[in-house]
Motif scaffolding. Structure first.
Motif, PDB file in Angstrom:
ATOM      1  N   LEU A  46      -0.967   5.040  11.549  1.00 12.22           N
ATOM      2  CA  LEU A  46      -0.613   6.458  11.529  1.00 12.22           C
ATOM      3  C   LEU A  46       0.679   6.674  12.301  1.00 12.22           C
ATOM      4  CD1 LEU A  46      -4.105   7.924  12.599  1.00 12.22           C
ATOM      5  CD2 LEU A  46      -3.417   7.151  10.324  1.00 12.22           C
ATOM      6  N   THR A  47       1.436   7.705  11.907  1.00 10.69           N
ATOM      7  CA  THR A  47       2.575   8.128  12.721  1.00 10.69           C
ATOM      8  C   THR A  47       2.424   9.604  13.052  1.00 10.69           C
ATOM      9  OG1 THR A  47       4.091   8.941  11.006  1.00 10.69           O
ATOM     10  CG2 THR A  47       4.030   6.549  11.381  1.00 10.69           C
ATOM     11  N   GLY A  48       2.987  10.005  14.190  1.00 13.75           N
ATOM     12  CA  GLY A  48       2.948  11.403  14.590  1.00 13.75           C
ATOM     13  C   GLY A  48       4.092  11.737  15.521  1.00 13.75           C
ATOM     14  N   SER A  49       4.592  12.961  15.434  1.00 13.03           N
ATOM     15  CA  SER A  49       5.696  13.411  16.280  1.00 13.03           C
ATOM     16  C   SER A  49       5.217  14.285  17.431  1.00 13.03           C
ATOM     17  CB  SER A  49       6.724  14.166  15.431  1.00 13.03           C
ATOM     18  OG  SER A  49       7.269  13.313  14.441  1.00 13.03           O
ATOM     19  N   THR A  50       3.939  14.228  17.704  1.00 15.26           N
ATOM     20  CA  THR A  50       3.340  14.940  18.839  1.00 15.26           C
ATOM     21  C   THR A  50       2.575  13.936  19.681  1.00 15.26           C
ATOM     22  OG1 THR A  50       3.081  16.929  17.475  1.00 15.26           O
ATOM     23  CG2 THR A  50       1.779  16.813  19.500  1.00 15.26           C
ATOM     24  N   ARG A  51       2.703  14.051  20.995  1.00 10.81           N
ATOM     25  CA  ARG A  51       1.957  13.133  21.861  1.00 10.81           C
ATOM     26  C   ARG A  51       0.470  13.239  21.551  1.00 10.81           C
ATOM     27  NH1 ARG A  51       4.987  10.840  25.863  1.00 10.81           N
ATOM     28  NH2 ARG A  51       6.956  11.894  26.334  1.00 10.81           N
ATOM     29  N   TYR A  52      -0.167  12.109  21.397  1.00  8.92           N
ATOM     30  CA  TYR A  52      -1.578  12.079  21.034  1.00  8.92           C
ATOM     31  C   TYR A  52      -2.417  12.860  22.051  1.00  8.92           C
ATOM     32  CZ  TYR A  52      -6.069  10.140  19.533  1.00  8.92           C
ATOM     33  OH  TYR A  52      -7.339   9.990  19.077  1.00  8.92           O
ATOM     34  N   SER A  53      -2.086  12.710  23.327  1.00  8.95           N
ATOM     35  CA  SER A  53      -2.865  13.371  24.383  1.00  8.95           C
ATOM     36  C   SER A  53      -2.697  14.887  24.366  1.00  8.95           C
ATOM     37  CB  SER A  53      -2.453  12.836  25.755  1.00  8.95           C
ATOM     38  OG  SER A  53      -1.065  13.054  25.987  1.00  8.95           O
ATOM     39  N   ALA A  54      -1.658  15.385  23.670  1.00  4.15           N
ATOM     40  CA  ALA A  54      -1.410  16.828  23.629  1.00  4.15           C
ATOM     41  C   ALA A  54      -2.141  17.520  22.497  1.00  4.15           C
ATOM     42  CB  ALA A  54       0.089  17.096  23.507  1.00  4.15           C
ATOM     43  N   LEU A  55      -2.728  16.759  21.592  1.00  5.92           N
ATOM     44  CA  LEU A  55      -3.428  17.360  20.459  1.00  5.92           C
ATOM     45  C   LEU A  55      -4.713  18.044  20.918  1.00  5.92           C
ATOM     46  CD1 LEU A  55      -3.082  14.436  17.905  1.00  5.92           C
ATOM     47  CD2 LEU A  55      -1.861  16.616  17.825  1.00  5.92           C
ATOM     48  N   PRO A  56      -5.179  19.033  20.170  1.00 12.95           N
ATOM     49  CA  PRO A  56      -6.488  19.630  20.468  1.00 12.95           C
ATOM     50  C   PRO A  56      -7.585  18.569  20.398  1.00 12.95           C
ATOM     51  CG  PRO A  56      -5.292  20.951  18.861  1.00 12.95           C
ATOM     52  CD  PRO A  56      -4.531  19.669  19.020  1.00 12.95           C
ATOM     53  N   ARG A  57      -8.755  18.911  20.898  1.00 10.18           N
ATOM     54  CA  ARG A  57      -9.854  17.932  20.947  1.00 10.18           C
ATOM     55  C   ARG A  57     -10.115  17.300  19.577  1.00 10.18           C
ATOM     56  NH1 ARG A  57     -15.628  19.213  23.663  1.00 10.18           N
ATOM     57  NH2 ARG A  57     -14.469  18.566  25.502  1.00 10.18           N
ATOM     58  N   LEU A  58     -10.035  18.113  18.520  1.00 10.82           N
ATOM     59  CA  LEU A  58     -10.253  17.589  17.176  1.00 10.82           C
ATOM     60  C   LEU A  58      -9.245  16.488  16.858  1.00 10.82           C
ATOM     61  CD1 LEU A  58     -11.573  17.733  14.358  1.00 10.82           C
ATOM     62  CD2 LEU A  58      -9.886  19.504  13.767  1.00 10.82           C
ATOM     63  N   GLY A  59      -8.007  16.655  17.364  1.00 15.28           N
ATOM     64  CA  GLY A  59      -6.972  15.688  17.077  1.00 15.28           C
ATOM     65  C   GLY A  59      -7.067  14.420  17.899  1.00 15.28           C
ATOM     66  N   CYS A 112      -1.973   4.102   5.293  1.00 17.92           N
ATOM     67  CA  CYS A 112      -0.777   4.511   6.041  1.00 17.92           C
ATOM     68  C   CYS A 112      -0.571   6.017   5.903  1.00 17.92           C
ATOM     69  CB  CYS A 112       0.453   3.761   5.523  1.00 17.92           C
ATOM     70  SG  CYS A 112       0.408   1.972   5.822  1.00 17.92           S
ATOM     71  N   ILE A 113      -0.602   6.722   7.022  1.00 12.10           N
ATOM     72  CA  ILE A 113      -0.503   8.184   7.013  1.00 12.10           C
ATOM     73  C   ILE A 113       0.646   8.604   7.914  1.00 12.10           C
ATOM     74  CG2 ILE A 113      -1.697  10.350   7.516  1.00 12.10           C
ATOM     75  CD1 ILE A 113      -4.336   8.870   7.034  1.00 12.10           C
ATOM     76  N   ASP A 114       1.607   9.329   7.351  1.00 12.40           N
ATOM     77  CA  ASP A 114       2.785   9.779   8.082  1.00 12.40           C
ATOM     78  C   ASP A 114       2.601  11.202   8.583  1.00 12.40           C
ATOM     79  OD1 ASP A 114       5.295   9.384   9.130  1.00 12.40           O
ATOM     80  OD2 ASP A 114       6.377   9.765   7.267  1.00 12.40           O
ATOM     81  N   VAL A 136       0.856  -1.191   0.000  1.00 12.50           N
ATOM     82  CA  VAL A 136       0.000   0.000   0.000  1.00 12.50           C
ATOM     83  C   VAL A 136       0.889   1.236   0.000  1.00 12.50           C
ATOM     84  CG1 VAL A 136      -1.867  -1.189   1.220  1.00 12.50           C
ATOM     85  CG2 VAL A 136      -0.132   0.065   2.531  1.00 12.50           C
ATOM     86  N   PRO A 137       0.371   2.390  -0.471  1.00  7.74           N
ATOM     87  CA  PRO A 137       1.172   3.620  -0.463  1.00  7.74           C
ATOM     88  C   PRO A 137       1.177   4.279   0.918  1.00  7.74           C
ATOM     89  CG  PRO A 137      -0.980   4.064  -1.380  1.00  7.74           C
ATOM     90  CD  PRO A 137      -0.937   2.571  -1.116  1.00  7.74           C
ATOM     91  N   VAL A 138       2.064   5.259   1.080  1.00 13.14           N
ATOM     92  CA  VAL A 138       2.115   6.068   2.297  1.00 13.14           C
ATOM     93  C   VAL A 138       1.710   7.495   1.955  1.00 13.14           C
ATOM     94  CG1 VAL A 138       3.622   7.073   4.064  1.00 13.14           C
ATOM     95  CG2 VAL A 138       3.884   4.668   3.426  1.00 13.14           C
ATOM     96  N   ILE A 139       0.783   8.040   2.722  1.00 19.18           N
ATOM     97  CA  ILE A 139       0.372   9.437   2.572  1.00 19.18           C
ATOM     98  C   ILE A 139       1.249  10.267   3.503  1.00 19.18           C
ATOM     99  CG2 ILE A 139      -1.533  11.081   2.796  1.00 19.18           C
ATOM    100  CD1 ILE A 139      -3.431   8.643   2.463  1.00 19.18           C
ATOM    101  N   ASP A 140       2.201  10.999   2.948  1.00 19.07           N
ATOM    102  CA  ASP A 140       3.212  11.720   3.729  1.00 19.07           C
ATOM    103  C   ASP A 140       2.777  13.162   3.957  1.00 19.07           C
ATOM    104  OD1 ASP A 140       5.434  12.737   4.934  1.00 19.07           O
ATOM    105  OD2 ASP A 140       6.734  12.611   3.174  1.00 19.07           O
ATOM    106  N   LEU A 141       2.269  13.452   5.151  1.00 22.45           N
ATOM    107  CA  LEU A 141       1.789  14.798   5.457  1.00 22.45           C
ATOM    108  C   LEU A 141       2.920  15.754   5.815  1.00 22.45           C
ATOM    109  CD1 LEU A 141      -1.517  14.084   7.398  1.00 22.45           C
ATOM    110  CD2 LEU A 141      -1.138  14.463   4.961  1.00 22.45           C
TER     111      LEU A 141
END
Length: 425
Positions: A107-120, A78-80, A48-53
């Motif tokens: 998914l990958t992320g360089s921000t703690r999930y719990s630190a994201l705004p409510r939308l995140g 897969c979303i980067d 599968v491809p990777v969607i690189d944000l």
């Protein structure tokens, strides 16, 4: 160095295992530690491809139509670096409301999930969060460590008459280098440049994306103050005095630096919730190499044996050991929580590890090769207070011998954390 060669096989296996039962896997952790490489490895296995944000053009396309990208025909999607377009998580949630099959997204992320705004945080309760840390020493040598599980099962099994072959110089090299893949082959000078650029990149691309900070220039300064206090109780008021800002604002900035995995806190250990929240946490930098860089500790300075440098290095050694054990918790059989133990009369244990069954391990760290009776004051107190719940205590140092010091108290060299058990030496 080939980054793909450094992808730990056990992490790939863990992702495969969780995909079989969970609809979404979220890999979070510091930048440049290999999350994208890990994601691309998984994507190739599934074709599968990777969607690189991280790519601005891709980011703009996804932001304009997140529903289209969330409903990809090939799975897992897969979303980067998903935090760049948090709206994608709401689109994924809408997809899961219709179809909650396992294995749909990584998914990958360089921000703690719990630190994201409510939308995140739209996927709370539906996603399995995996923290990916800088490489452990075992991962660097190609095997999965089992120290944590062995300590809970039988601490005495880790004691051997065979001395460690790791020298003080070996430890200094490991600790100054740390576990970020991109610094492993760099010289001391090149590593310093890399860490400086890394801190700037994280602050400019991740911190400022979470919060519009007017005093951007003060964030690296606060980070250096945290490095000076790594392995120590964090005091926002003290740092606020040094940087000339309000204490609450400094506390907010410290939380921001934790949110992007530059530092993490170690809460106070207690048997009750009130005892845990009633005492101050310790702070640790996310990587010993980063901490050493921010403190200006180099091999040349260590070779001079300057007392002030050695004192600072001792704190970095503790951060190194604590981080190695936290990394192991990601794949250990035991589900554990971490804390530190400290009494009002300054008797302390650097790291307390409690299993889900209530068994406790105490870890004390010393940046020396000798052992003194006073080194066990905190471990003895913890053992005597906990009684049968105390599975064992270990003093980790930079020596070469391992032995039983007293009832349920042991001494072991630091490399026992990642070296295979003595039978395979």
């Amino acid at each position: 160095m080939d980054q793909e060669a450094l992808v730990p096989r056990h992490l790939i296996e863990m992702i495969r295992h969780h995909l079989a039962t969970r609809p979404v896997i979220v890999l979070t952790g510091p930048r440049t530690i290999g999350k994208s490489t890990l994601l691309n490895t998984c994507a190739r296995k599934h074709q599968v491809p990777v969607i690189d944000l991280d790519s601005p053009p891709v980011r703009r396309q996804v932001a304009q139509d997140p529903t289209h990208f969330a409903a990809g025909p090939l799975e897992p999607v897969c979303i980067d670096e998903f935090q760049h377009v948090p709206e994608i998580l709401s689109a994924i949630k809408a997809e899961l409301n219709v179809d909650l099959r396992p294995g749909r997204y990584i998914l990958t992320g360089s921000t703690r999930y719990s630190a994201l705004p409510r939308l995140g945080q739209a996927l709370t309760g539906r996603a399995h969060i995996m923290t990916v840390w800088p490489l452990s020493q075992g991962e660097l040598t190609g095997h999965k460590e089992t120290f944590l599980d062995a300590m809970f099962a039988d601490p005495g099994s880790l004691v051997t008459a065979i001395p460690s072959k790791t020298t003080r110089a070996d430890y200094e090299r490991m600790i100054l280098t740390g576990g970020f893949p991109m610094v492993l082959d760099l010289s001391d000078a090149e590593r310093g440049h890399w860490f400086r650029d890394f801190v700037d990149m994280v602050i400019d691309r991740d911190v400022l994306e979470i919060r519009k900070v007017r005093q951007r220039h003060v964030l690296p300064l606060i980070l250096r103050h945290l490095a000076a206090r790594t392995a120590s109780v964090v005091n926002a008021a003290d740092i606020a005095q040094h940087v000339g800002l309000d204490q609450r604002l400094v506390g907010d900035y410290i939380t921001l630096l934790e949110s992007v995995f530059l530092a993490h806190r170690l809460d106070s250990y207690g048997r009750t919730l009130s005892s845990k929240v009633g005492r101050s946490p310790k702070i640790h930098l996310v990587d010993s190499g980063l901490a050493a860089h921010l403190l200006g500790i180099s091999q040349r300075k260590l070779n001079r044996r300057d007392p002030a440098t050695l004192t600072e290095f001792g704190k970095v050694v503790e951060t190194f050991v604590v981080n190695e054990l936290i990394k192991q918790a990601g794949w250990a059989e035991s589900v554990v929580e971490f804390g530190h133990f400290r009494t009002r009369d300054q008797r302390e244990v650097d790291l307390v590890i409690e299993s889900g069954e209530g068994e406790v391990i105490g870890v004390e760290v010393k940046a020396k090769s000798s052992v003194e009776e006073a080194d066990f004051r905190g471990l003895r107190l913890l053992r005597d207070r906990l009684g049968g719940a105390f599975a064992g205590g270990v003093l980790i140092n930079l020596g070469q011998q391992s032995f039983r010091h007293d009832e349920r108290l042991f001494v072991m060299p630091a490399d026992r954390l990642w070296t295979p058990l003595p039978t395979s030496w």
